[in-house]
Structure formats: C-alpha cells, structure tokens
Design an enzyme around this catalytic site. Structure first.
Site, PDB file in Angstrom:
ATOM      1  N   ASP A  43       0.870  -1.176   0.000  1.00  0.00           N
ATOM      2  CA  ASP A  43       0.000   0.000   0.000  1.00  0.00           C
ATOM      3  C   ASP A  43       0.905   1.223   0.000  1.00  0.00           C
ATOM      4  O   ASP A  43       2.111   1.118   0.253  1.00  0.00           O
ATOM      5  CB  ASP A  43      -0.912  -0.003   1.233  1.00  0.00           C
ATOM      6  CG  ASP A  43      -1.880   1.177   1.274  1.00  0.00           C
ATOM      7  OD1 ASP A  43      -2.327   1.598   0.196  1.00  0.00           O
ATOM      8  OD2 ASP A  43      -2.168   1.682   2.363  1.00  0.00           O
TER       9      ASP A  43
ATOM     10  N   GLY B  65      -3.135   8.608  -5.049  1.00  0.00           N
ATOM     11  CA  GLY B  65      -4.156   9.243  -5.867  1.00  0.00           C
ATOM     12  C   GLY B  65      -3.644  10.406  -6.688  1.00  0.00           C
ATOM     13  O   GLY B  65      -4.296  10.821  -7.656  1.00  0.00           O
TER      14      GLY B  65
ATOM     15  N   CYS C 158      -4.891  -1.706  -1.150  1.00  0.00           N
ATOM     16  CA  CYS C 158      -5.093  -0.301  -1.479  1.00  0.00           C
ATOM     17  C   CYS C 158      -6.097  -0.237  -2.617  1.00  0.00           C
ATOM     18  O   CYS C 158      -5.891  -0.896  -3.647  1.00  0.00           O
ATOM     19  CB  CYS C 158      -3.770   0.333  -1.887  1.00  0.00           C
ATOM     20  SG  CYS C 158      -3.903   2.011  -2.549  1.00  0.00           S
ATOM     21  N   ASN C 159      -7.153   0.541  -2.438  1.00  0.00           N
ATOM     22  CA  ASN C 159      -8.160   0.643  -3.490  1.00  0.00           C
ATOM     23  C   ASN C 159      -7.614   1.317  -4.744  1.00  0.00           C
ATOM     24  O   ASN C 159      -7.827   0.851  -5.862  1.00  0.00           O
ATOM     25  CB  ASN C 159      -9.383   1.404  -2.980  1.00  0.00           C
ATOM     26  CG  ASN C 159     -10.086   0.679  -1.869  1.00  0.00           C
ATOM     27  OD1 ASN C 159      -9.834   0.942  -0.696  1.00  0.00           O
ATOM     28  ND2 ASN C 159     -10.963  -0.254  -2.194  1.00  0.00           N
ATOM     29  N   THR C 160      -6.907   2.433  -4.557  1.00  0.00           N
ATOM     30  CA  THR C 160      -6.396   3.177  -5.707  1.00  0.00           C
ATOM     31  C   THR C 160      -5.404   2.343  -6.498  1.00  0.00           C
ATOM     32  O   THR C 160      -5.446   2.298  -7.738  1.00  0.00           O
ATOM     33  CB  THR C 160      -5.747   4.495  -5.249  1.00  0.00           C
ATOM     34  OG1 THR C 160      -6.706   5.267  -4.524  1.00  0.00           O
ATOM     35  CG2 THR C 160      -5.261   5.306  -6.427  1.00  0.00           C
TER      36      THR C 160
ATOM     37  N   CYS D  81     -11.427   3.553   0.734  1.00  0.00           N
ATOM     38  CA  CYS D  81      -9.967   3.643   0.886  1.00  0.00           C
ATOM     39  C   CYS D  81      -9.609   2.846   2.127  1.00  0.00           C
ATOM     40  O   CYS D  81     -10.249   3.006   3.176  1.00  0.00           O
ATOM     41  CB  CYS D  81      -9.526   5.099   1.032  1.00  0.00           C
ATOM     42  SG  CYS D  81      -7.768   5.302   1.448  1.00  0.00           S
ATOM     43  N   THR D  82      -8.601   1.998   2.014  1.00  0.00           N
ATOM     44  CA  THR D  82      -8.279   1.105   3.127  1.00  0.00           C
ATOM     45  C   THR D  82      -7.787   1.863   4.358  1.00  0.00           C
ATOM     46  O   THR D  82      -7.851   1.338   5.476  1.00  0.00           O
ATOM     47  CB  THR D  82      -7.232   0.062   2.708  1.00  0.00           C
ATOM     48  OG1 THR D  82      -6.110   0.730   2.095  1.00  0.00           O
ATOM     49  CG2 THR D  82      -7.821  -0.926   1.718  1.00  0.00           C
ATOM     50  N   HIS D  83      -7.308   3.091   4.178  1.00  0.00           N
ATOM     51  CA  HIS D  83      -6.904   3.887   5.337  1.00  0.00           C
ATOM     52  C   HIS D  83      -8.089   4.198   6.257  1.00  0.00           C
ATOM     53  O   HIS D  83      -7.935   4.282   7.481  1.00  0.00           O
ATOM     54  CB  HIS D  83      -6.298   5.222   4.892  1.00  0.00           C
ATOM     55  CG  HIS D  83      -4.914   5.139   4.341  1.00  0.00           C
ATOM     56  ND1 HIS D  83      -4.628   4.548   3.129  1.00  0.00           N
ATOM     57  CD2 HIS D  83      -3.737   5.603   4.827  1.00  0.00           C
ATOM     58  CE1 HIS D  83      -3.335   4.639   2.895  1.00  0.00           C
ATOM     59  NE2 HIS D  83      -2.764   5.279   3.912  1.00  0.00           N
TER      60      HIS D  83
END
Length: 273
Positions: free
Chosen positions: A8, A41, A71-73, A178-180
């Site tokens: 990530d 991003g 991580c989504n992005t 978003c994984t954050h």
C-alpha cells in the site's frame, strides 16, 4: 507456514494485516509501504503501476504464498500489471470497496474514497453493477488518507466532518472506499450517530485465505500434553510481521501505528530485530 505480502502507499494495509492475523493467527506477513510516493491518488496511472510493481518485487523476494494489494487506488490502476508479472506462481489479490455488501441492504449509501478512486470508471462500474437501482453518493475525501498516515487527529476529524457535510442527512450507510479509512472508523461513527460502515479488510483477508486453501480460525486449537491432558490454551506459534519496507528500505514499524487499535495489535506482532 503461510507467508503473505501486503502493499500500500501507507498505513492503509494495517486493516487487512490485522484481519489476516485474526483469521489466520499463524500466518507470517511482510509489509511494503511507499511513503516516498504517497498519496497514490496524485500519481499518474503509469507511475502508480510502476510503484506497485516495485513494492510487489520487494515482497516477491520473500517468496510469499500470496501478494495482497491492500489499497483501493492501486488495485484500480495496477492490479492487472502485478497479476501479469506474478501469477500463477504467486496469487495476487486486489481490494474492492464493499459496494456489493452495502447494496445488499437495499438502502441508499455513500462511498467515501480518495479523489482518484471517486472519479474512476472502476468505482462507477461497481455502482452500476451492484447498486444501479439505488442512490449512491460519491464523496471524495481529499487529505484524509494522508492525515491518517501522519496520525494527525485534528485534520482527520476536519476531513470526516467535511465528508459528512456532503451527505444527505438521511443517508445512514457509508462504504469505506480507501483502506486507510477503516483505521478511524470509531471517529467516523462518533461524528454522526447511527452510521453503518462497510469496509473491505475482512472480505479481502477471507478471499486471500480462500485462494490459498487456508482454513480460517473459528475456535481455539486444543492441545494434548505429554500426560494426556487437554490443555486449556493452544500452544501454537503465532505469526509475525517478519519484515517491513518503506519505498524499498527495510524499517521497523513506525510508532505512529500506536494511534490506532489495529496498529497497536500489529506492533505487538513485529518480529524481534
């Protein structure tokens, strides 16, 4: 022994790592963060792909049983490239926002994500596929992931308030895209009563373990001692975080993790130097 690598841009991988330890307590993990290039991003698609491949290469040196893009992005932009490089030798699992899960309730919801993910065709495809008959508010949260990386609580709370202000007061469900963001789920729920959150770490961890054929933990493992007595506690080796990297450099886990419950649990699992 199962070994899984996670990558990530920053602390977003904590939630998935925590979920993996919960479901597979004996697994070992290798973590690759990329602080020199955060936030993802803001990167071009080509640069983001290059960074994901660089982190995946660091993980691949450890011969993991799987690599998770936590991580989504990065999953939007680089999953295909990482899979092309390493599968079928090393399974590669991406992270998908829990849109399908939220849509299953039949209620309207919001998706909070980075600006890059919010404007992506990938996210819109998920909405069209699973929630086409619902009203879905797409909420960009600029700066929230970066504030979470820095454990900057005032900025985190301001970003949460700004995101909530964009939502219809009648919307009571949020997909964390978003994984954050799962690291501050408690602060989101405290900021607006009655909110339901849908997050991805547990589903991603379960999918990873399914790909590997690893049975998830559901109960303690009984042991039998030398005298034939059944032990009250399992005497099994717990997995560890055996290595952590920051943009390719070997590091110890940052102390900023202690700001989050999942981070504190991971600090306790870090292998001795």
């Amino acid at each position: 022994m199962t070994r899984i690598g996670l990558l990530d841009s920053g602390l977003g991988l904590l939630g998935t790592a925590d979920a993996l330890f919960s479901l597979a307590p004996q697994a070992d993990l290798v973590l690759a963060m990329d602080p020199d290039f955060t936030p993802y991003g803001s990167l071009s698609a080509q640069t983001l792909e290059e960074r994901a491949l660089a982190s995946a290469a660091v993980l691949a040196d450890w011969e993991p049983d799987a690599i998770v893009i936590a991580c989504n992005t990065a999953s939007v932009q680089a999953l295909d490239a990482v899979r092309a490089r390493y599968e079928p030798t090393i399974p590669v699992i991406g992270t998908v926002p829990a849109v399908k899960m939220a849509a299953g309730t039949g209620e309207d919801f919001a998706i909070w994500a980075t600006p890059a993910t919010t404007g992506s065709a990938y996210q819109q495809d998920l909405i069209d596929s699973f929630a086409g008959d619902l009203t879905v508010a797409k909420i960009a949260c600029p700066g929230l992931a970066e504030a979470i990386n820095d454990a900057d609580m005032p900025t985190i709370d301001a970003a949460i308030d700004a995101a909530l202000a964009q939502m219809d007061p009648g919307t009571e469900a949020i997909v964390l895209g978003c994984t954050h963001y799962g690291l501050v789920a408690d602060r989101i729920m405290a900021a607006r009563a009655g909110i339901t959150l849908f997050d991805s770490p547990v589903p991603v961890a379960k999918q990873t373990l399914r790909r590997l054929g690893v049975e998830t933990a559901t109960a303690q493992i009984p042991i039998v001692t030398a005298d034939g007595q059944v032990g009250a506690e399992p005497e099994v080796r717990l997995g560890e975080i055996i290595a952590t990297y920051a943009s390719g450099r070997r590091i110890r886990l940052p102390e900023s993790l202690a700001a989050y419950p999942a981070g504190r649990r991971l600090l306790a699992r870090e292998a001795a130097a």
